[in-house]
Each structure stands twice: as C-alpha cells, then as structure tokens.
Design a protein around this motif. Structure first.
Motif, short mmCIF file in Angstrom:
data_model
loop_
_atom_site.label_atom_id
_atom_site.label_comp_id
_atom_site.label_asym_id
_atom_site.label_seq_id
_atom_site.Cartn_x
_atom_site.Cartn_y
_atom_site.Cartn_z
N VAL A 1 -3.00 1.93 -5.98
CA VAL A 1 -4.32 2.37 -5.53
C VAL A 1 -4.34 2.21 -4.03
CG1 VAL A 1 -6.79 1.96 -5.65
CG2 VAL A 1 -5.41 1.66 -7.70
N LYS A 2 -4.67 3.27 -3.32
CA LYS A 2 -4.69 3.22 -1.86
C LYS A 2 -6.09 3.08 -1.29
CE LYS A 2 -0.43 5.79 -1.38
NZ LYS A 2 0.24 6.93 -0.79
N VAL A 3 -7.07 3.62 -2.02
CA VAL A 3 -8.45 3.57 -1.56
C VAL A 3 -9.35 3.23 -2.75
CG1 VAL A 3 -10.33 4.88 -0.47
CG2 VAL A 3 -7.95 5.40 0.12
N VAL A 4 -10.29 2.31 -2.54
CA VAL A 4 -11.25 1.96 -3.58
C VAL A 4 -12.67 2.06 -3.05
CG1 VAL A 4 -9.72 0.46 -4.93
CG2 VAL A 4 -11.04 -0.51 -3.04
N GLU A 5 -13.59 2.27 -3.97
CA GLU A 5 -15.01 2.28 -3.65
C GLU A 5 -15.73 1.37 -4.63
OE1 GLU A 5 -16.08 6.39 -4.11
OE2 GLU A 5 -15.63 6.82 -2.01
N LEU A 6 -16.75 0.68 -4.15
CA LEU A 6 -17.56 -0.14 -5.03
C LEU A 6 -18.36 0.77 -5.96
CD1 LEU A 6 -19.07 -2.81 -2.62
CD2 LEU A 6 -17.20 -3.13 -4.25
N ASP A 7 -18.48 0.37 -7.21
CA ASP A 7 -19.36 1.06 -8.13
C ASP A 7 -20.79 0.98 -7.58
OD1 ASP A 7 -19.53 2.01 -11.21
OD2 ASP A 7 -21.29 0.78 -10.69
N LYS A 8 -21.59 1.99 -7.85
CA LYS A 8 -22.96 2.02 -7.32
C LYS A 8 -23.77 0.80 -7.75
CE LYS A 8 -23.15 6.99 -6.98
NZ LYS A 8 -23.76 8.23 -7.43
N LYS A 9 -23.43 0.22 -8.90
CA LYS A 9 -24.18 -0.94 -9.40
C LYS A 9 -23.64 -2.26 -8.88
CE LYS A 9 -23.16 0.73 -13.22
NZ LYS A 9 -22.78 1.36 -14.44
N THR A 10 -22.48 -2.25 -8.27
CA THR A 10 -21.86 -3.49 -7.78
C THR A 10 -22.61 -4.02 -6.57
OG1 THR A 10 -19.66 -2.97 -8.61
CG2 THR A 10 -19.77 -4.45 -6.74
N ARG A 11 -22.86 -5.32 -6.60
CA ARG A 11 -23.48 -6.01 -5.47
C ARG A 11 -22.45 -6.96 -4.88
NH1 ARG A 11 -25.90 -2.23 -5.74
NH2 ARG A 11 -27.88 -1.92 -6.75
N MET A 12 -22.20 -6.84 -3.59
CA MET A 12 -21.18 -7.65 -2.94
C MET A 12 -21.72 -8.16 -1.60
SD MET A 12 -17.26 -6.53 -2.20
CE MET A 12 -16.05 -7.73 -1.72
N VAL B 1 -9.86 1.39 2.49
CA VAL B 1 -8.49 1.87 2.50
C VAL B 1 -7.65 0.60 2.48
CG1 VAL B 1 -6.71 3.12 3.76
CG2 VAL B 1 -9.08 3.95 3.78
N ILE B 2 -6.95 0.37 1.38
CA ILE B 2 -6.23 -0.89 1.20
C ILE B 2 -5.08 -0.96 2.19
CG2 ILE B 2 -4.92 -2.31 -0.41
CD1 ILE B 2 -6.59 -0.97 -2.66
N PRO B 3 -5.09 -1.96 3.06
CA PRO B 3 -4.04 -2.06 4.07
C PRO B 3 -2.69 -2.44 3.45
CG PRO B 3 -5.57 -3.90 4.26
CD PRO B 3 -6.09 -3.02 3.18
N TRP C 1 -15.91 -2.61 -11.53
CA TRP C 1 -16.66 -2.94 -10.32
C TRP C 1 -16.24 -2.08 -9.14
CZ3 TRP C 1 -16.52 -9.03 -10.24
CH2 TRP C 1 -17.12 -9.52 -11.40
N LEU C 2 -14.99 -1.65 -9.15
CA LEU C 2 -14.42 -0.77 -8.13
C LEU C 2 -13.87 0.46 -8.83
CD1 LEU C 2 -12.10 -3.16 -6.06
CD2 LEU C 2 -14.34 -2.37 -5.40
N HIS C 3 -13.75 1.53 -8.07
CA HIS C 3 -13.15 2.75 -8.59
C HIS C 3 -12.12 3.26 -7.58
CE1 HIS C 3 -16.15 2.88 -11.74
NE2 HIS C 3 -17.07 2.70 -10.81
N PRO C 4 -10.98 3.74 -8.07
CA PRO C 4 -10.04 4.40 -7.16
C PRO C 4 -10.72 5.60 -6.53
CG PRO C 4 -9.00 3.96 -9.27
CD PRO C 4 -10.47 3.67 -9.44
N ALA C 5 -10.46 5.84 -5.27
CA ALA C 5 -11.06 6.96 -4.55
C ALA C 5 -9.97 7.72 -3.83
CB ALA C 5 -12.09 6.44 -3.55
N LYS C 6 -10.28 8.91 -3.41
CA LYS C 6 -9.33 9.70 -2.64
C LYS C 6 -9.38 9.27 -1.19
CE LYS C 6 -9.39 13.48 -5.79
NZ LYS C 6 -9.10 14.85 -5.98
N GLY C 7 -8.19 9.25 -0.58
CA GLY C 7 -8.06 8.83 0.81
C GLY C 7 -8.73 9.76 1.74
#
Length: 90
Positions: free
Chosen positions: A18-29, A63-65, A84-90
């Motif tokens: 996984v190169k890029v992740v996004e928080l789920d809309k419901k995730t609180r961080m 973008v995961i370093p 809690w996270l979803h793979p996303a496009k770079g």
C-alpha cells in the motif's frame, strides 16, 4: 476519539503493498506530544513514526514514506484490515 455506538467499520483485506492510505470518513484521529489516539485506542510513539502518524491525522491522507519502521507498517496494515484506513490512489 471513541466512535459513537452506532458507528461501525467494515473489515477488509490489506494488500501487501500500500503506497497511499486515507482515513475512513468515520475514523477519528488525534495526537498529543507522546500519543496518537484513533477510534478510542491510544498508541505511544516518538520520532519518525510519530511524525508520520501526525501527518496522517492532520491530512487524513498519507503517502507512506519509504523505509517506515516494521511496527508502523504492521500498524497501518492492521488499521486497513480494521476498516479505519483505506488504500487510495497516489
């Protein structure tokens, strides 16, 4: 950061790379000087791992370093599996 009782997350399989992740809309961080808080859980972190997780919390996308620590990589994969996270496009 604990979600409301009516909030749930859908488990998913985590791709090996996984190169890029996004928080789920419901995730609180959130974070403070020593901890990162996500969906009612807390993780003590410091150094580069803390910087990366704070960036994720601030931007809700990461973008995961290259060269992240093994524990951080495992944690991010677990959060993907938990929904809690979803793979996303770079």
């Amino acid at each position: 950061t604990e979600p409301k009782p009516q909030v749930w997350f859908v488990s998913q399989s985590s791709p090996k790379r996984v190169k890029v992740v996004e928080l789920d809309k419901k995730t609180r961080m959130l974070y403070d000087r020593h901890f990162v808080f996500i969906n009612g859980e807390s993780y003590r972190c410091q150094g580069e791992d803390a910087r990366v997780l704070r960036q994720l919390a601030d931007d809700r996308r990461l973008v995961i370093p290259a060269g992240i620590s093994s524990p951080l990589g495992a944690l991010l994969r677990q959060w993907v599996q938990d929904g809690w996270l979803h793979p996303a496009k770079g």
